[in-house]
Motif scaffolding. Structure first.
Motif, PDB file in Angstrom:
ATOM      1  N   MET A 157     -11.591 -25.074  -6.043  1.00 24.91           N
ATOM      2  CA  MET A 157     -11.127 -24.777  -7.518  1.00 24.91           C
ATOM      3  C   MET A 157      -9.953 -25.146  -7.739  1.00 24.91           C
ATOM      4  SD  MET A 157     -10.921 -20.847  -8.869  1.00 24.91           S
ATOM      5  CE  MET A 157      -9.066 -20.773  -8.239  1.00 24.91           C
ATOM      6  N   ARG A 158      -9.930 -25.910  -9.048  1.00 24.44           N
ATOM      7  CA  ARG A 158      -8.465 -26.087  -9.331  1.00 24.44           C
ATOM      8  C   ARG A 158      -8.302 -25.728 -10.657  1.00 24.44           C
ATOM      9  NH1 ARG A 158      -8.562 -32.615  -9.542  1.00 24.44           N
ATOM     10  NH2 ARG A 158      -8.521 -31.957 -11.742  1.00 24.44           N
ATOM     11  N   VAL A 159      -7.130 -25.152 -10.905  1.00 19.29           N
ATOM     12  CA  VAL A 159      -6.678 -24.406 -12.341  1.00 19.29           C
ATOM     13  C   VAL A 159      -5.973 -25.662 -13.035  1.00 19.29           C
ATOM     14  CG1 VAL A 159      -5.468 -22.697 -13.472  1.00 19.29           C
ATOM     15  CG2 VAL A 159      -6.487 -22.178 -11.135  1.00 19.29           C
ATOM     16  N   LEU A 160      -6.789 -26.014 -14.230  1.00 20.86           N
ATOM     17  CA  LEU A 160      -6.098 -27.182 -14.919  1.00 20.86           C
ATOM     18  C   LEU A 160      -5.041 -26.337 -15.964  1.00 20.86           C
ATOM     19  CD1 LEU A 160      -9.352 -28.961 -15.756  1.00 20.86           C
ATOM     20  CD2 LEU A 160      -7.764 -29.488 -13.782  1.00 20.86           C
ATOM     21  N   SER A 161      -5.189 -25.166 -16.505  1.00 22.81           N
ATOM     22  CA  SER A 161      -4.146 -24.578 -17.265  1.00 22.81           C
ATOM     23  C   SER A 161      -4.076 -23.335 -17.197  1.00 22.81           C
ATOM     24  CB  SER A 161      -4.173 -25.070 -18.751  1.00 22.81           C
ATOM     25  OG  SER A 161      -5.343 -24.575 -19.157  1.00 22.81           O
ATOM     26  N   ALA A 162      -3.216 -22.304 -17.464  1.00 25.92           N
ATOM     27  CA  ALA A 162      -3.241 -20.849 -17.772  1.00 25.92           C
ATOM     28  C   ALA A 162      -2.574 -20.411 -18.760  1.00 25.92           C
ATOM     29  CB  ALA A 162      -2.849 -20.364 -16.335  1.00 25.92           C
ATOM     30  N   LYS A 163      -3.017 -19.203 -19.433  1.00 27.14           N
ATOM     31  CA  LYS A 163      -2.387 -18.890 -20.688  1.00 27.14           C
ATOM     32  C   LYS A 163      -2.382 -17.408 -20.365  1.00 27.14           C
ATOM     33  CE  LYS A 163      -2.655 -18.456 -25.515  1.00 27.14           C
ATOM     34  NZ  LYS A 163      -3.593 -19.066 -26.869  1.00 27.14           N
ATOM     35  N   VAL A 164      -0.968 -16.604 -20.482  1.00 24.61           N
ATOM     36  CA  VAL A 164      -0.991 -15.156 -20.493  1.00 24.61           C
ATOM     37  C   VAL A 164      -0.993 -14.843 -21.967  1.00 24.61           C
ATOM     38  CG1 VAL A 164       0.483 -13.276 -19.588  1.00 24.61           C
ATOM     39  CG2 VAL A 164       0.148 -15.523 -18.219  1.00 24.61           C
ATOM     40  N   THR A 165      -1.823 -13.668 -22.059  1.00 23.31           N
ATOM     41  CA  THR A 165      -1.815 -13.057 -23.207  1.00 23.31           C
ATOM     42  C   THR A 165      -2.052 -11.408 -23.284  1.00 23.31           C
ATOM     43  OG1 THR A 165      -4.221 -13.256 -23.606  1.00 23.31           O
ATOM     44  CG2 THR A 165      -2.938 -15.193 -24.620  1.00 23.31           C
ATOM     45  N   HIS A 166      -1.831 -10.890 -24.049  1.00 20.39           N
ATOM     46  CA  HIS A 166      -1.958  -9.554 -24.320  1.00 20.39           C
ATOM     47  C   HIS A 166      -1.278  -8.650 -23.190  1.00 20.39           C
ATOM     48  CE1 HIS A 166      -4.869 -10.078 -27.537  1.00 20.39           C
ATOM     49  NE2 HIS A 166      -5.621 -10.709 -26.716  1.00 20.39           N
ATOM     50  N   ALA A 167       0.043  -9.051 -22.775  1.00 23.67           N
ATOM     51  CA  ALA A 167       0.831  -8.186 -21.861  1.00 23.67           C
ATOM     52  C   ALA A 167       1.454  -7.148 -22.212  1.00 23.67           C
ATOM     53  CB  ALA A 167       1.987  -9.358 -21.129  1.00 23.67           C
ATOM     54  N   ARG A 168       1.369  -6.028 -21.419  1.00 17.84           N
ATOM     55  CA  ARG A 168       2.021  -4.977 -21.614  1.00 17.84           C
ATOM     56  C   ARG A 168       2.458  -3.966 -20.480  1.00 17.84           C
ATOM     57  NH1 ARG A 168      -2.365   0.012 -22.266  1.00 17.84           N
ATOM     58  NH2 ARG A 168      -3.565  -0.564 -20.406  1.00 17.84           N
ATOM     59  N   ARG A 169       3.629  -3.410 -20.772  1.00 22.00           N
ATOM     60  CA  ARG A 169       4.179  -2.837 -19.577  1.00 22.00           C
ATOM     61  C   ARG A 169       3.740  -1.516 -19.185  1.00 22.00           C
ATOM     62  NH1 ARG A 169      10.494  -2.188 -18.538  1.00 22.00           N
ATOM     63  NH2 ARG A 169      10.554  -1.363 -16.452  1.00 22.00           N
ATOM     64  N   LEU A 170       3.398  -1.136 -18.109  1.00 20.88           N
ATOM     65  CA  LEU A 170       2.931  -0.045 -17.427  1.00 20.88           C
ATOM     66  C   LEU A 170       3.869   0.673 -16.900  1.00 20.88           C
ATOM     67  CD1 LEU A 170      -0.516  -1.105 -16.333  1.00 20.88           C
ATOM     68  CD2 LEU A 170      -0.208  -0.155 -18.219  1.00 20.88           C
ATOM     69  N   ARG A 171       4.752   1.581 -17.656  1.00 20.41           N
ATOM     70  CA  ARG A 171       6.096   2.141 -17.069  1.00 20.41           C
ATOM     71  C   ARG A 171       5.642   3.147 -15.938  1.00 20.41           C
ATOM     72  NH1 ARG A 171      10.237   1.172 -20.633  1.00 20.41           N
ATOM     73  NH2 ARG A 171       9.775   0.359 -22.716  1.00 20.41           N
ATOM     74  N   ASP A 172       4.616   3.843 -15.858  1.00 26.64           N
ATOM     75  CA  ASP A 172       4.317   4.717 -15.029  1.00 26.64           C
ATOM     76  C   ASP A 172       4.214   4.329 -13.814  1.00 26.64           C
ATOM     77  OD1 ASP A 172       4.683   6.818 -16.818  1.00 26.64           O
ATOM     78  OD2 ASP A 172       2.297   7.078 -16.838  1.00 26.64           O
ATOM     79  N   PHE A 173       3.559   2.749 -13.573  1.00 21.09           N
ATOM     80  CA  PHE A 173       3.307   2.109 -12.197  1.00 21.09           C
ATOM     81  C   PHE A 173       4.303   0.912 -11.926  1.00 21.09           C
ATOM     82  CE2 PHE A 173      -0.782   3.718 -14.023  1.00 21.09           C
ATOM     83  CZ  PHE A 173      -1.168   4.749 -13.173  1.00 21.09           C
ATOM     84  N   GLY A 174       5.239   0.865 -12.710  1.00 17.59           N
ATOM     85  CA  GLY A 174       6.020  -0.283 -12.606  1.00 17.59           C
ATOM     86  C   GLY A 174       5.766  -1.649 -12.564  1.00 17.59           C
ATOM     87  N   CYS A 175       4.557  -1.844 -13.505  1.00 18.67           N
ATOM     88  CA  CYS A 175       4.064  -3.183 -13.536  1.00 18.67           C
ATOM     89  C   CYS A 175       3.543  -3.548 -14.958  1.00 18.67           C
ATOM     90  CB  CYS A 175       2.670  -3.147 -12.648  1.00 18.67           C
ATOM     91  SG  CYS A 175       1.567  -2.369 -13.058  1.00 18.67           S
ATOM     92  N   VAL A 176       3.229  -4.989 -14.963  1.00 17.46           N
ATOM     93  CA  VAL A 176       2.890  -5.636 -16.199  1.00 17.46           C
ATOM     94  C   VAL A 176       1.643  -5.666 -15.973  1.00 17.46           C
ATOM     95  CG1 VAL A 176       3.226  -7.238 -17.946  1.00 17.46           C
ATOM     96  CG2 VAL A 176       5.241  -6.394 -16.813  1.00 17.46           C
ATOM     97  N   GLU A 177       0.585  -5.475 -16.925  1.00 16.17           N
ATOM     98  CA  GLU A 177      -0.730  -5.794 -17.064  1.00 16.17           C
ATOM     99  C   GLU A 177      -0.807  -6.786 -18.268  1.00 16.17           C
ATOM    100  OE1 GLU A 177      -4.643  -2.884 -17.257  1.00 16.17           O
ATOM    101  OE2 GLU A 177      -4.064  -3.339 -18.992  1.00 16.17           O
ATOM    102  N   ALA A 178      -1.808  -7.951 -17.915  1.00 17.29           N
ATOM    103  CA  ALA A 178      -1.965  -8.740 -18.756  1.00 17.29           C
ATOM    104  C   ALA A 178      -3.373  -9.717 -18.697  1.00 17.29           C
ATOM    105  CB  ALA A 178      -0.817  -9.917 -18.828  1.00 17.29           C
ATOM    106  N   MET A 179      -3.878 -10.322 -19.771  1.00 18.94           N
ATOM    107  CA  MET A 179      -5.155 -11.052 -19.734  1.00 18.94           C
ATOM    108  C   MET A 179      -4.608 -12.412 -19.423  1.00 18.94           C
ATOM    109  SD  MET A 179      -8.245 -11.000 -20.016  1.00 18.94           S
ATOM    110  CE  MET A 179      -8.780  -9.462 -20.721  1.00 18.94           C
ATOM    111  N   VAL A 180      -5.219 -13.110 -18.544  1.00 18.48           N
ATOM    112  CA  VAL A 180      -4.857 -14.578 -18.267  1.00 18.48           C
ATOM    113  C   VAL A 180      -6.112 -15.296 -18.332  1.00 18.48           C
ATOM    114  CG1 VAL A 180      -3.869 -15.950 -16.319  1.00 18.48           C
ATOM    115  CG2 VAL A 180      -3.142 -13.673 -16.570  1.00 18.48           C
TER     116      VAL A 180
END
Length: 77
Positions: free
Chosen positions: A1-24
């Motif tokens: 499997m090769r990833v030809l391109s990637a785009k990150v969208t709909h990112a939001r910070r989850l302060r309670d968990f100290g992470c960022v959730e996003a649709m890739v």
């Protein structure tokens, strides 16, 4: 499997968990398929870590996609 391109969208910070959730969105060229296809993966990464946040999100999405593909292949066999 090769990833030809990637785009990150709909990112939001989850302060309670100290992470960022996003649709890739990944454009993937799989070995058994003649045409690349697009897939979307919901993933997360810690806010603080080594490397750029975007790269960590894409890496996480790629790993999750590989695991899902392997699970589907095992289930189908």
């Amino acid at each position: 499997m090769r990833v030809l391109s990637a785009k990150v969208t709909h990112a939001r910070r989850l302060r309670d968990f100290g992470c960022v959730e996003a649709m890739v969105t990944l454009l993937v060229k799989a070995e058994g398929r003649p045409v690349p296809f697009e897939t979307r993966v919901l993933t997360s990464a810690p806010v603080h870590g080594e490397g750029a946040l975007r790269d960590r999100l894409i890496g996480s999405a790629r790993m999750l996609h590989q695991r899902q593909s392997l699970a589907r292949a095992r289930f189908a066999a």
